[in-house]
Scaffold this motif. Structure first.
Motif, mmCIF file in Angstrom:
data_model
loop_
_atom_site.group_PDB
_atom_site.id
_atom_site.type_symbol
_atom_site.label_atom_id
_atom_site.label_comp_id
_atom_site.label_asym_id
_atom_site.label_seq_id
_atom_site.Cartn_x
_atom_site.Cartn_y
_atom_site.Cartn_z
ATOM 1 N N PRO A 53 4.384 25.046 17.671
ATOM 2 C CA PRO A 53 3.161 25.838 18.162
ATOM 3 C C PRO A 53 2.172 26.352 17.188
ATOM 4 O O PRO A 53 0.882 26.410 17.763
ATOM 5 C CB PRO A 53 3.944 26.738 18.943
ATOM 6 C CG PRO A 53 5.228 26.329 19.366
ATOM 7 C CD PRO A 53 5.656 25.496 17.860
ATOM 8 N N GLU A 69 1.374 24.848 14.606
ATOM 9 C CA GLU A 69 0.696 23.604 13.931
ATOM 10 C C GLU A 69 0.350 23.587 12.501
ATOM 11 O O GLU A 69 -0.564 23.191 11.995
ATOM 12 C CB GLU A 69 -0.801 23.777 14.414
ATOM 13 C CG GLU A 69 -0.810 23.280 16.078
ATOM 14 C CD GLU A 69 -2.235 22.955 16.599
ATOM 15 O OE1 GLU A 69 -2.415 21.718 16.786
ATOM 16 O OE2 GLU A 69 -3.000 23.962 17.067
ATOM 17 N N TYR A 113 -1.695 19.219 17.228
ATOM 18 C CA TYR A 113 -1.625 18.750 18.564
ATOM 19 C C TYR A 113 -2.576 17.529 18.507
ATOM 20 O O TYR A 113 -2.649 16.462 19.162
ATOM 21 C CB TYR A 113 -1.834 19.668 19.508
ATOM 22 C CG TYR A 113 -0.759 20.325 20.076
ATOM 23 C CD1 TYR A 113 0.321 20.982 19.167
ATOM 24 C CD2 TYR A 113 -0.278 20.449 21.469
ATOM 25 C CE1 TYR A 113 1.494 21.617 19.191
ATOM 26 C CE2 TYR A 113 0.822 21.158 21.647
ATOM 27 C CZ TYR A 113 1.793 21.665 20.725
ATOM 28 O OH TYR A 113 2.776 22.384 21.156
ATOM 29 N N PRO A 165 5.593 24.881 27.765
ATOM 30 C CA PRO A 165 4.555 24.388 28.559
ATOM 31 C C PRO A 165 3.615 23.368 27.729
ATOM 32 O O PRO A 165 3.091 22.323 28.160
ATOM 33 C CB PRO A 165 3.966 25.270 29.411
ATOM 34 C CG PRO A 165 5.195 26.323 29.524
ATOM 35 C CD PRO A 165 5.927 26.099 28.154
ATOM 36 N N LYS A 166 3.070 23.958 26.709
ATOM 37 C CA LYS A 166 1.811 23.494 25.962
ATOM 38 C C LYS A 166 2.430 21.980 25.180
ATOM 39 O O LYS A 166 1.727 21.036 25.235
ATOM 40 C CB LYS A 166 1.756 24.263 24.784
ATOM 41 C CG LYS A 166 0.618 23.780 23.876
ATOM 42 C CD LYS A 166 0.274 24.867 22.724
ATOM 43 C CE LYS A 166 -0.878 24.261 21.694
ATOM 44 N NZ LYS A 166 -1.051 24.991 20.648
ATOM 45 N N PHE A 167 3.756 22.058 24.860
ATOM 46 C CA PHE A 167 4.281 20.867 24.396
ATOM 47 C C PHE A 167 4.314 19.706 25.363
ATOM 48 O O PHE A 167 4.039 18.318 25.113
ATOM 49 C CB PHE A 167 5.546 20.953 23.654
ATOM 50 C CG PHE A 167 6.342 19.776 23.051
ATOM 51 C CD1 PHE A 167 6.222 19.194 21.910
ATOM 52 C CD2 PHE A 167 7.263 19.242 23.945
ATOM 53 C CE1 PHE A 167 6.619 18.123 21.445
ATOM 54 C CE2 PHE A 167 8.115 17.920 23.591
ATOM 55 C CZ PHE A 167 7.599 17.460 22.250
ATOM 56 N N ASP A 190 2.884 19.352 28.085
ATOM 57 C CA ASP A 190 1.352 18.762 28.626
ATOM 58 C C ASP A 190 0.953 17.958 27.596
ATOM 59 O O ASP A 190 0.166 16.840 28.025
ATOM 60 C CB ASP A 190 0.478 20.161 28.527
ATOM 61 C CG ASP A 190 0.761 21.093 29.781
ATOM 62 O OD1 ASP A 190 1.434 20.636 30.721
ATOM 63 O OD2 ASP A 190 0.103 22.271 29.883
ATOM 64 N N LEU A 191 1.099 18.132 26.220
ATOM 65 C CA LEU A 191 0.829 17.284 25.280
ATOM 66 C C LEU A 191 1.393 15.625 25.417
ATOM 67 O O LEU A 191 0.787 14.814 25.092
ATOM 68 C CB LEU A 191 0.945 17.799 23.838
ATOM 69 C CG LEU A 191 0.764 16.799 22.719
ATOM 70 C CD1 LEU A 191 -0.877 16.706 22.573
ATOM 71 C CD2 LEU A 191 1.328 17.280 21.211
ATOM 72 N N GLU A 251 0.248 13.948 28.335
ATOM 73 C CA GLU A 251 -1.135 13.477 28.110
ATOM 74 C C GLU A 251 -1.068 12.144 26.936
ATOM 75 O O GLU A 251 -1.703 11.028 27.448
ATOM 76 C CB GLU A 251 -1.860 14.350 27.405
ATOM 77 C CG GLU A 251 -3.323 14.102 26.793
ATOM 78 C CD GLU A 251 -4.297 15.104 25.974
ATOM 79 O OE1 GLU A 251 -4.851 14.532 25.524
ATOM 80 O OE2 GLU A 251 -3.529 16.332 25.965
ATOM 81 N N GLU A 263 10.255 28.878 17.769
ATOM 82 C CA GLU A 263 9.019 28.867 17.352
ATOM 83 C C GLU A 263 8.747 29.008 15.860
ATOM 84 O O GLU A 263 7.929 28.530 15.152
ATOM 85 C CB GLU A 263 7.875 29.733 18.126
ATOM 86 C CG GLU A 263 7.704 29.289 19.650
ATOM 87 C CD GLU A 263 6.729 29.901 20.400
ATOM 88 O OE1 GLU A 263 5.579 30.451 19.514
ATOM 89 O OE2 GLU A 263 6.624 29.797 21.453
#
Length: 238
Positions: free
Chosen positions: A46, A48, A53, A75-77, A79-80, A83, A96
């Motif tokens: 998270p 970075e 990302y 959730p962010k991971f 979504d990545l 995608e 984290e």
């Protein structure tokens, strides 16, 4: 044959330390594949602090072998990954603020969560793998989540091997590998594997499909050269 996936996180760490684009991850990835590596692994976190990302998006355009993205499915991971659609996603339960991965999933306790996450990835055609300790019960329970593979967390083996306890350190991994075969799961492995211990590990673990190696491989390359080291791993895995 066991495939070698090279984790390039340490190259990203080196790049980020100066704020520029040296080493260039795109060029490095192309070179690593040309040297014979059969996969590229990244583990964006998270904050970075190494892989960003955006790196995942950029690398997707150039990786010609298997592309593996590791990480905690926040959730962010998620979504990545949905995608980018890599070849494989490896789910790792790291905090984290973790310096590096330090434990596998409790696939019994977190079964329902893993079922939902894995379903979302598989609907997009992404192969799934769960990072687990060398515990046959955790491997067996992993099969109930719908995952395609498990990745054995090999730090305990590496530490035992370094102390000369080869047979003792490999024993739980053999049992876990046998369980994976019994319940129909593919088998990966990674963490602290090196040129010193990889041959012994490979020779004792049946049906090993893939190893993901980063820290040791990059450190060894400082002395021996990246192309040479990649091929030294390939030789040991054969």
């Amino acid at each position: 044959m066991t495939k070698l996936s090279v984790n390039i996180n340490k190259l990203a760490t080196l790049r980020n330390s100066r704020g520029g684009n040296v080493p260039n991850l795109i060029t490095s990835t192309k070179d690593i594949e040309s040297f014979g590596a059969e996969g590229i692994t990244i583990h964006p976190r998270p904050d970075e602090r190494h892989i960003r990302y955006q790196d995942a998006r950029d690398l997707k355009k150039v990786v010609t072998t298997e592309f593996n993205i590791e990480g905690n499915p926040i959730p962010k991971f998620i979504d990545l990954v949905l995608e980018v659609k890599p070849t494989q996603v490896t789910l790792v339960p790291d905090a984290e603020d973790a310096i590096t991965s330090n434990a596998g999933w409790d696939t019994i306790k977190h079964k329902d969560f893993l079922v939902d996450v894995i379903k979302a990835f598989k609907e997009k055609g992404i192969r799934t793998s769960i990072f687990v300790d060398p515990d046959a019960a955790m491997v067996k329970a992993a099969a109930e989540t719908g995952t395609d593979r498990v990745e054995l967390y090999t730090e305990s083996f590496a530490h035992g091997f370094a102390k000369g306890n080869k047979e003792e350190s490999i024993a739980p991994f053999v049992k876990a590998a046998e369980m994976a075969q019994q319940v129909g799961l593919g088998l990966n492995a990674g963490h602290d594997l090196s040129l010193d211990n990889i041959k012994f590990f490979k020779e004792h673990i049946p049906h090993l499909l893939e190893v993901s190696i980063g820290h040791a491989l990059i450190c060894e390359s400082l002395y021996l050269g990246l192309e040479n080291v990649v091929n030294m791993y390939l030789h040991r895995l054969k």
